[in-house]
Design a protein around this motif. Structure first.
Motif, PDB file in Angstrom:
ATOM      1  N   ASN A   1      32.665  38.477  49.718  1.00 24.69           N
ATOM      2  CA  ASN A   1      32.658  38.759  48.280  1.00 24.69           C
ATOM      3  C   ASN A   1      33.888  38.134  47.624  1.00 24.69           C
ATOM      4  O   ASN A   1      35.027  38.459  47.992  1.00 24.69           O
ATOM      5  CB  ASN A   1      32.650  40.266  48.029  1.00 24.69           C
ATOM      6  CG  ASN A   1      31.353  40.908  48.457  1.00 24.69           C
ATOM      7  OD1 ASN A   1      30.274  40.363  48.232  1.00 24.69           O
ATOM      8  ND2 ASN A   1      31.442  42.068  49.093  1.00 24.69           N
ATOM      9  N   VAL A   2      33.654  37.231  46.644  1.00 24.62           N
ATOM     10  CA  VAL A   2      34.722  36.552  45.913  1.00 24.62           C
ATOM     11  C   VAL A   2      34.696  37.089  44.482  1.00 24.62           C
ATOM     12  O   VAL A   2      33.681  36.943  43.777  1.00 24.62           O
ATOM     13  CB  VAL A   2      34.539  35.029  45.928  1.00 24.62           C
ATOM     14  CG1 VAL A   2      35.731  34.347  45.263  1.00 24.62           C
ATOM     15  CG2 VAL A   2      34.357  34.523  47.355  1.00 24.62           C
ATOM     16  N   THR A   3      35.792  37.714  44.064  1.00 24.73           N
ATOM     17  CA  THR A   3      35.806  38.390  42.760  1.00 24.73           C
ATOM     18  C   THR A   3      37.084  38.061  42.007  1.00 24.73           C
ATOM     19  O   THR A   3      38.181  38.060  42.592  1.00 24.73           O
ATOM     20  CB  THR A   3      35.713  39.916  42.938  1.00 24.73           C
ATOM     21  OG1 THR A   3      34.589  40.229  43.740  1.00 24.73           O
ATOM     22  CG2 THR A   3      35.583  40.614  41.590  1.00 24.73           C
ATOM     23  N   LEU A   4      36.906  37.780  40.680  1.00 27.05           N
ATOM     24  CA  LEU A   4      38.058  37.633  39.797  1.00 27.05           C
ATOM     25  C   LEU A   4      38.488  39.045  39.401  1.00 27.05           C
ATOM     26  O   LEU A   4      37.750  39.766  38.736  1.00 27.05           O
ATOM     27  CB  LEU A   4      37.677  36.807  38.566  1.00 27.05           C
ATOM     28  CG  LEU A   4      38.818  36.101  37.835  1.00 27.05           C
ATOM     29  CD1 LEU A   4      39.521  35.104  38.749  1.00 27.05           C
ATOM     30  CD2 LEU A   4      38.297  35.411  36.591  1.00 27.05           C
ATOM     31  N   LYS A   5      39.653  39.430  39.895  1.00 30.38           N
ATOM     32  CA  LYS A   5      40.101  40.815  39.771  1.00 30.38           C
ATOM     33  C   LYS A   5      40.085  41.285  38.318  1.00 30.38           C
ATOM     34  O   LYS A   5      40.459  40.547  37.409  1.00 30.38           O
ATOM     35  CB  LYS A   5      41.508  40.950  40.356  1.00 30.38           C
ATOM     36  CG  LYS A   5      41.908  42.389  40.670  1.00 30.38           C
ATOM     37  CD  LYS A   5      43.199  42.428  41.463  1.00 30.38           C
ATOM     38  CE  LYS A   5      43.542  43.851  41.855  1.00 30.38           C
ATOM     39  NZ  LYS A   5      44.784  43.926  42.653  1.00 30.38           N
TER      40      LYS A   5
ATOM     41  N   TYR B   1      34.069  41.005  35.755  1.00 31.16           N
ATOM     42  CA  TYR B   1      32.766  41.069  36.402  1.00 31.16           C
ATOM     43  C   TYR B   1      32.359  39.714  36.985  1.00 31.16           C
ATOM     44  O   TYR B   1      31.227  39.531  37.428  1.00 31.16           O
ATOM     45  CB  TYR B   1      31.699  41.535  35.406  1.00 31.16           C
ATOM     46  CG  TYR B   1      31.900  42.956  34.933  1.00 31.16           C
ATOM     47  CD1 TYR B   1      31.536  44.033  35.735  1.00 31.16           C
ATOM     48  CD2 TYR B   1      32.466  43.206  33.684  1.00 31.16           C
ATOM     49  CE1 TYR B   1      31.733  45.337  35.299  1.00 31.16           C
ATOM     50  CE2 TYR B   1      32.654  44.505  33.242  1.00 31.16           C
ATOM     51  CZ  TYR B   1      32.289  45.577  34.054  1.00 31.16           C
ATOM     52  OH  TYR B   1      32.485  46.857  33.629  1.00 31.16           O
ATOM     53  N   ASP B   2      33.289  38.758  37.000  1.00 29.90           N
ATOM     54  CA  ASP B   2      32.978  37.405  37.454  1.00 29.90           C
ATOM     55  C   ASP B   2      33.234  37.279  38.956  1.00 29.90           C
ATOM     56  O   ASP B   2      34.235  37.781  39.478  1.00 29.90           O
ATOM     57  CB  ASP B   2      33.837  36.383  36.703  1.00 29.90           C
ATOM     58  CG  ASP B   2      33.573  36.424  35.204  1.00 29.90           C
ATOM     59  OD1 ASP B   2      32.443  36.787  34.824  1.00 29.90           O
ATOM     60  OD2 ASP B   2      34.499  36.118  34.422  1.00 29.90           O
ATOM     61  N   GLY B   3      32.340  36.571  39.607  1.00 30.72           N
ATOM     62  CA  GLY B   3      32.513  36.370  41.032  1.00 30.72           C
ATOM     63  C   GLY B   3      31.242  35.875  41.687  1.00 30.72           C
ATOM     64  O   GLY B   3      30.248  35.572  41.015  1.00 30.72           O
ATOM     65  N   ALA B   4      31.249  35.800  43.044  1.00 32.25           N
ATOM     66  CA  ALA B   4      30.095  35.307  43.797  1.00 32.25           C
ATOM     67  C   ALA B   4      30.217  35.765  45.250  1.00 32.25           C
ATOM     68  O   ALA B   4      31.224  36.360  45.655  1.00 32.25           O
ATOM     69  CB  ALA B   4      30.018  33.784  43.711  1.00 32.25           C
ATOM     70  N   THR B   5      29.183  35.450  46.023  1.00 35.45           N
ATOM     71  CA  THR B   5      29.162  35.733  47.466  1.00 35.45           C
ATOM     72  C   THR B   5      28.932  34.425  48.202  1.00 35.45           C
ATOM     73  O   THR B   5      28.084  33.615  47.787  1.00 35.45           O
ATOM     74  CB  THR B   5      28.049  36.739  47.816  1.00 35.45           C
ATOM     75  OG1 THR B   5      28.260  37.940  47.085  1.00 35.45           O
ATOM     76  CG2 THR B   5      28.056  37.050  49.302  1.00 35.45           C
TER      77      THR B   5
ATOM     78  N   GLY C   1      44.079  31.835  31.561  1.00 34.72           N
ATOM     79  CA  GLY C   1      45.397  32.263  31.989  1.00 34.72           C
ATOM     80  C   GLY C   1      45.476  32.574  33.475  1.00 34.72           C
ATOM     81  O   GLY C   1      44.648  32.127  34.287  1.00 34.72           O
ATOM     82  N   SER C   2      46.478  33.366  33.862  1.00 35.35           N
ATOM     83  CA  SER C   2      46.720  33.703  35.270  1.00 35.35           C
ATOM     84  C   SER C   2      45.847  34.880  35.701  1.00 35.35           C
ATOM     85  O   SER C   2      45.849  35.939  35.042  1.00 35.35           O
ATOM     86  CB  SER C   2      48.199  34.042  35.466  1.00 35.35           C
ATOM     87  OG  SER C   2      48.441  34.436  36.793  1.00 35.35           O
ATOM     88  N   HIS C   3      45.125  34.709  36.803  1.00 40.65           N
ATOM     89  CA  HIS C   3      44.253  35.761  37.335  1.00 40.65           C
ATOM     90  C   HIS C   3      44.351  35.781  38.873  1.00 40.65           C
ATOM     91  O   HIS C   3      44.753  34.791  39.497  1.00 40.65           O
ATOM     92  CB  HIS C   3      42.803  35.533  36.920  1.00 40.65           C
ATOM     93  CG  HIS C   3      42.537  35.858  35.480  1.00 40.65           C
ATOM     94  ND1 HIS C   3      42.190  37.104  35.044  1.00 40.65           N
ATOM     95  CD2 HIS C   3      42.598  35.065  34.365  1.00 40.65           C
ATOM     96  CE1 HIS C   3      42.030  37.092  33.730  1.00 40.65           C
ATOM     97  NE2 HIS C   3      42.283  35.844  33.288  1.00 40.65           N
ATOM     98  N   VAL C   4      43.934  36.911  39.428  1.00 42.12           N
ATOM     99  CA  VAL C   4      43.935  37.075  40.889  1.00 42.12           C
ATOM    100  C   VAL C   4      42.508  37.010  41.398  1.00 42.12           C
ATOM    101  O   VAL C   4      41.627  37.752  40.924  1.00 42.12           O
ATOM    102  CB  VAL C   4      44.593  38.411  41.301  1.00 42.12           C
ATOM    103  CG1 VAL C   4      44.479  38.604  42.822  1.00 42.12           C
ATOM    104  CG2 VAL C   4      46.049  38.440  40.866  1.00 42.12           C
ATOM    105  N   LEU C   5      42.280  36.127  42.366  1.00 44.41           N
ATOM    106  CA  LEU C   5      40.977  35.974  43.001  1.00 44.41           C
ATOM    107  C   LEU C   5      41.017  36.698  44.352  1.00 44.41           C
ATOM    108  O   LEU C   5      41.883  36.423  45.189  1.00 44.41           O
ATOM    109  CB  LEU C   5      40.676  34.491  43.202  1.00 44.41           C
ATOM    110  CG  LEU C   5      39.221  34.086  43.474  1.00 44.41           C
ATOM    111  CD1 LEU C   5      38.325  34.476  42.305  1.00 44.41           C
ATOM    112  CD2 LEU C   5      39.150  32.588  43.738  1.00 44.41           C
TER     113      LEU C   5
ATOM    114  N   ILE D   1      42.030  39.000  51.098  1.00 39.54           N
ATOM    115  CA  ILE D   1      42.982  37.972  50.659  1.00 39.54           C
ATOM    116  C   ILE D   1      43.020  37.971  49.126  1.00 39.54           C
ATOM    117  O   ILE D   1      41.973  38.061  48.470  1.00 39.54           O
ATOM    118  CB  ILE D   1      42.575  36.580  51.181  1.00 39.54           C
ATOM    119  CG1 ILE D   1      42.815  36.492  52.690  1.00 39.54           C
ATOM    120  CG2 ILE D   1      43.366  35.481  50.466  1.00 39.54           C
ATOM    121  CD1 ILE D   1      42.456  35.155  53.277  1.00 39.54           C
ATOM    122  N   ASN D   2      44.210  37.886  48.562  1.00 37.50           N
ATOM    123  CA  ASN D   2      44.400  37.768  47.113  1.00 37.50           C
ATOM    124  C   ASN D   2      45.071  36.423  46.820  1.00 37.50           C
ATOM    125  O   ASN D   2      46.116  36.115  47.381  1.00 37.50           O
ATOM    126  CB  ASN D   2      45.266  38.905  46.579  1.00 37.50           C
ATOM    127  CG  ASN D   2      44.583  40.251  46.746  1.00 37.50           C
ATOM    128  OD1 ASN D   2      43.487  40.442  46.255  1.00 37.50           O
ATOM    129  ND2 ASN D   2      45.219  41.170  47.444  1.00 37.50           N
TER     130      ASN D   2
END
Length: 749
Positions: free
Chosen positions: A41-45, A48-52, A67-71, A81-82
């Motif tokens: 699971n890959v999620t933009l912290k 609601y954006d992300g994928a598998t 801007g700056s975000h944590v994946l 992993i962040n």
């Protein structure tokens, strides 16, 4: 002009809005050891954006965030992993994202070479659970007898002890909650094995190591049996047991706060009635009788600590009459009065990241033997052999977890023995304090690779010597259900005190273990293949004091540590629990053993008289719910063992051992059958839960022989036989207050 300016401003604003909310593509690939990982699971912290990830580990998604975000990357079997990313107006390609395997106690492989673990916690793969011990036909509900149906254990019969892979019965030690039991078996006479003095019901699990065992344990050249006692009972209960050979009862009381419990049991046994029913091989002039009582308490402290106490007392006596092998008398008689007591107190408590286990035990054992002869119905004056033993054990272990599957532990152990022997004019007093220190670490490198490294050092006050014993084991997962283990270790043991009858420059006996195991485990099925090699050095050599020279009694006396030997072989274990056949649990074991020794009074290197080349056992258990009956069958076969008559003669002023008579015993065969009937099982309103048992040992009546005794001059002999060829046991067990009958069948359903 003014209207045109408004239009230009509107277009600029609209363009800026569109640019601000345009979709940016984020893509990449998640890998482990250069292989793509599926379903990460890959999620933009905090969005609601992300994928598998797909089957190749690839992922991509679109976002309008800036801007700056944590994946974050998450998967149940891998560490989270962040990764921080900067989102502007261009697509982002992250390339390969390497993740680490999630190390867990559930998925991690454990070292198992040489050991078999059985407990309620590991029921799926357990071997020899407490339920197994009760339901193995022919095991007589004894832990030591049930071990005969596991690979590596030899059926000897004529003497007590656990004989493992070419080792003597005294080369395996038994522990309770980590503390040594110095008198596990009851007192007995030559040719009749002592029984377990501990009730199987007090143990909730065990670890049986037939080689390469932990550095926390010592003074055993062959193996270790680690018994774990029960904790707090589920609720208060009472029980009564009745049969033609014993009567017993007891209770376990759980207090209202569910933090304290205590219990008492008392059992009396007498074989007098069975002697009149069955044709015994052994002539008991005094039928075997025994009284066993025990008391226990358990305390769970408010801080999470646990205190356990178990105390036991056993008294037993018997008298045996046999044809005399010596001229001048018709019969030989030996009478026994035995007494034993054992007390075990342990405490465990967690202090932050540390776990402390402290325990101590005291054991007392007395064997009072009287020897005499009978000629023309007149008994001679009796000769008394009295031995007393006092034993104290103290042990402390401090453990610290490094991570979920890695830990380090260390501690010390003191084992004090004080023994006295009185026989006619002979007085012997043996004292020894064995001081030990040990350290051991479990290293979990991954879910597929782990190691156990330890070392143990000991000092014996009697020998005045030290030893240093490293231990090492490695485990690796070959495939999903396939694992392998490799173990190596050095083990030391003091000479048996019964051979120390005079001054001699003695040292520790030594063995080296090499164990390789491959195992396949799946739901309900287990296949275990093991190969081993054991090298013995510094074994005790003895000589016989010859009648007419020093004493009128032949006694083996330790001479030096010049003995040596080896044992090697392969073992196979297969268990199928209700997978191939409905409601049927069965297992099959086979052991091949090649071993020779030059030790004790052996004149040369020979195959020991307690080692069989081939051993095969089969256990089948079936519970029939509609009949409320459990049917259990077992079969045990061993290739005939060698036997020797070894004597001494004087040559050039010294005693020399030689073999006068030798041969091979007939093959051992025993087919056993038992039935358990549980009439009230499943009845929720029942207040009494009876269990009726019918057991027949050696139902085919095979004439098994354990060995031979020889006269002083070697001209006459007599066979050492089981007390009875076929034995039938009928008993009833009544449990009040709690339905424990489920425990009898829960391993078969």
């Amino acid at each position: 002009m003014k209207a045109q300016a408004h239009k230009i401003f509107f277009l600029i604003a609209l363009l800026s809005f569109a640019i601000g909310y345009s979709q940016i593509k984020v893509s990449g690939k998640v890998t482990f050891k250069n292989k793509g990982i599926h379903e990460v699971n890959v999620t933009l912290k905090d969005t609601y954006d992300g994928a598998t990830t797909d089957a190749q580990g690839n992922f991509s998604f679109e976002t309008s965030e800036k801007g700056s975000h944590v994946l974050t990357f998450t998967h149940p079997k891998y560490e989270e992993i962040n990764k921080t990313i900067i989102i502007d107006n261009q697509d982002i390609s992250l390339g390969n994202i390497e993740i680490k395997e999630q190390v867990s106690e559930i998925d991690a492989i454990v070292v198992s070479a040489g050991s078999i673990e059985a407990s309620d916690k590991k029921r799926a793969s357990a071997l020899l659970t407490p339920t197994d011990i009760y339901t193995i036909a022919g095991a007589d509900a004894q832990v030591s007898s049930a071990l005969n149906y596991l690979p590596g254990v030899q059926k000897v019969g004529g003497t007590e002890g656990v004989f493992i892979r070419g080792g003597t019965g005294t080369e395996a030690k038994i522990f309770m909650d980590g503390i040594l039991i110095n008198n596990y078996f009851s007192n007995s006479v030559a040719g009749i094995a002592g029984r377990d003095q501990f009730n199987t019901s007090i143990f909730k699990g065990n670890v049986f190591s037939s080689g390469g065992y932990s550095a926390l344990y010592g003074q055993a050249l062959s193996g270790a049996l680690l018994l774990e006692s029960v904790d707090l009972p589920d609720q208060t209960s009472y029980d009564v047991s009745v049969s033609p050979i014993f009567l017993g009862g007891g209770f376990q009381k759980l207090t209202n706060d569910n933090r304290h419990s205590y219990g008492v049991s008392l059992n009396y046994s007498d074989l007098n009635l069975m002697q009149k029913v069955f044709n015994y091989n052994t002539n008991f002039v005094d039928s075997p009788k025994g009284l066993n009582g025990n008391f226990n308490f358990r305390i769970k402290t408010k801080s999470g600590g646990f205190i356990k106490y178990y105390g036991m007392y056993t008294g037993n006596n018997m008298g045996v009459k046999s044809e005399s092998l010596e001229p001048g008398s018709d019969f030989s008689l030996v009478r026994l009065k035995g007494k034993s007591t054992y007390h075990n107190l342990t405490f465990r408590q967690k202090f932050g990241k540390y776990l402390l286990n402290v325990g101590t035990s005291y054991a007392f054992n007395r064997s009072d033997l009287n020897f005499s002869t009978e000629t023309n119905n007149v008994e001679s004056e009796r000769t008394r052999l009295l031995t007393d033993g006092n034993y104290i054990n103290l042990k402390a272990v401090l453990e610290r977890k490094i991570n979920r599957i890695s830990a380090i532990r260390g501690g010390f152990e003191l084992n004090n023995a004080d023994e006295k022997l009185n026989f006619e004019d002979v007085r012997k007093h043996y004292r020894d304090l064995i001081s030990s220190a040990f350290v051991e670490t479990d290293l979990g490198f991954s879910n597929a690779l782990s190691a156990k490294i330890g070392v143990r050092a000991e000092n014996s006050s009697y020998l005045g010597k030290n030893n240093f014993a490293p231990r090492f084991a490695l485990a690796y997962r070959l495939a999903k259900n396939w694992t392998s283990s490799l173990a190596y270790g050095i083990f030391y043991q003091n000479p048996e005190s019964k051979y120390i009858n005079g001054p001699a420059n003695l040292g520790f006996q030594k063995s080296e273990h090499y164990v390789l195991q491959v195992q396949r485990s799946s739901e309900g099925r287990s296949l275990r293949l093991e190969a081993f090699y054991k090298k013995y050095d510094q074994l005790i050599k003895t000589y016989n004091i010859i009648p007419g020279k020093d004493q009128q009694q032949q006694v083996q006396t330790a001479l030096n540590n010049d003995g040596y030997g080896y044992a090697k072989g392969v073992e196979v274990f297969w268990r199928d629990n209700n997978k191939t056949f409905k409601n049927i649990d069965y297992w099959i074991t086979y052991s091949y053993l090649d071993t020779k020794r030059d030790f004790l009074n052996y004149p040369v290197s020979m195959k020991p008289n307690f080692a069989a080349e081939h051993t095969l056992s089969v256990v089948v258990k079936r519970f029939i719910p509609e009949w409320k009956v459990g049917a259990n069958l077992s079969y045990l076969y061993t290739k005939g063992r060698p036997y020797y008559d070894i004597a001494s003669r004087w040559e050039d002023g010294k005693a020399v051992n030689y073999t006068r008579n030798e041969g091979q015993l007939k093959d051992y065969n025993s087919l056993n059958l038992s039935f358990n009937y549980l009439p009230n099982i499943g009845k929720k309103d029942a207040k009494v839960f009876p269990i009726f048992v019918l057991s027949v040992s050696n139902i085919l009546g095979s004439k098994n022989v354990y060995g031979y005794n020889f006269s002083t001059d070697g001209s006459r002999s007599s066979a050492v036989l089981p007390p009875v060829n076929t034995f039938v046991f009928v008993g009833a067990f009544f449990i009040f207050g709690v339905d424990k009958t489920e425990d009898v069948i829960n391993s078969n359903l």
